[in-house]
Design an enzyme around this catalytic site. Structure first.
Site, PDB file in Angstrom:
ATOM      1  N   TYR A 164      50.677  -2.237 -38.000  1.00 36.64           N
ATOM      2  CA  TYR A 164      50.458  -0.863 -38.014  1.00 36.64           C
ATOM      3  C   TYR A 164      51.955  -0.199 -37.385  1.00 36.64           C
ATOM      4  CZ  TYR A 164      49.355   3.985 -37.082  1.00 36.64           C
ATOM      5  OH  TYR A 164      49.272   5.515 -37.236  1.00 36.64           O
TER       6      TYR A 164
ATOM      7  N   LYS B  20      55.069   1.745 -39.330  1.00 34.07           N
ATOM      8  CA  LYS B  20      55.427   2.918 -39.066  1.00 34.07           C
ATOM      9  C   LYS B  20      56.823   2.824 -38.386  1.00 34.07           C
ATOM     10  CE  LYS B  20      51.833   5.339 -39.507  1.00 34.07           C
ATOM     11  NZ  LYS B  20      51.736   6.165 -41.015  1.00 34.07           N
TER      12      LYS B  20
END
Length: 275
Positions: A167, A171
């Site tokens: 994640y 990002k």
């Protein structure tokens, strides 16, 4: 002095078509409602058909105009289908909000499954690229500019640990994608920005807050947010609306924290004791 209503009109989206991905989630639903209130016509997509329809129903009940299509944002074929139906419904696009994402946390890096890594990057980064590419192509052909907002995260700026490996990496990629597109498309008057939210009270975090066994985790999260609370989904609308509106006509390539002060707090810092 400005003309009466001139400042308020900077935030209006009348006549514009906005595409919001992940529209069935907490952020997507709040953003869709805010855009509709500001006068935009909406095209909404999500992988979850039921939640997507719930958002569309709320938008229409409030007097908004929207069309929908169910699809996987990480699938090139599904992205093509979304834009084919958007072209049919509205014939143009002025705003894209890349919001769809996932975070199946998976333990320590040395044991992180490759299939999970690839799935997270496909949805959270490749999907953003695919939607931006398709939207940008249309905005360039239209010739009158546009706006893209990518939903990033505080996890893009510093590590959260706790199995957030893929994640956080995805990002961070979103941040650089935002900068690259902002520079490449500036001469087309297409602005590209991102927001970096902290933990907001979506379905998952509301469940954690209500679960006594998660109290230590919740306390740890709150200790990193100087404002002392998680955000409410409605609080994401203002920052995103600002970035897509004429109020931000000279703003591009920006990563805007919407984080209650999280990124301002050094990990070794301490919050003041309330008076």
């Amino acid at each position: 002095m400005t003309e009466t209503g001139a400042i308020a009109n900077l935030f209006r989206l009348d006549g514009r078509v906005a595409l919001v991905t992940g529209a069935g989630g907490a952020f997507g639903r709040a953003i869709a409602g805010g855009f509709a209130e500001a006068g935009a016509r909406l095209f909404l997509t999500d992988l979850n058909a039921g939640r997507l329809e719930e958002t569309a129903t709320q938008v229409r009940a409030a007097g908004g105009t929207c069309a929908t299509w169910v699809g996987d944002t990480g699938s090139s074929a599904d992205v093509d289908a979304v834009f084919a139906h958007l072209d049919e419904a509205f014939g143009r696009i002025d705003i894209l909000v890349n919001n769809a994402g996932g975070n199946p946390m998976q333990g320590r890096p040395e044991a992180f499954p490759l299939d999970v890594w690839e799935a997270v990057l496909r949805t959270n980064l490749t999907g953003y690229f695919l939607f931006a590419r398709a939207a940008g192509t249309r905005m360039i052909a239209q010739g009158d500019g546009g706006s893209v907002v990518n939903v990033s995260s505080i996890a893009s700026a510093s590590s959260l640990g706790r199995g957030n490996l893929a994640y956080g990496a995805s990002k961070s990629g979103v941040n650089q994608l935002t900068r690259e597109l902002a520079v490449e498309w500036a001469h087309h008057r297409i602005r590209v920005n991102a927001i970096q939210p902290c933990q907001f009270l979506n379905e998952g975090w509301r469940t954690s807050v209500a679960d006594p066994s998660k109290s230590a985790l919740v306390a740890r999260v709150l200790s990193g947010i100087p404002m002392g609370r998680m955000g409410e989904p409605r609080e994401i609308v203002g920052p995103v609306l600002f970035l897509v509106s004429d109020a931000a006509s000279m703003v591009t390539g920006v990563l805007l924290p919407v984080d209650g002060g999280n990124l301002a707090l050094n990990p070794t810092g301490s919050l003041p004791v309330p008076d």
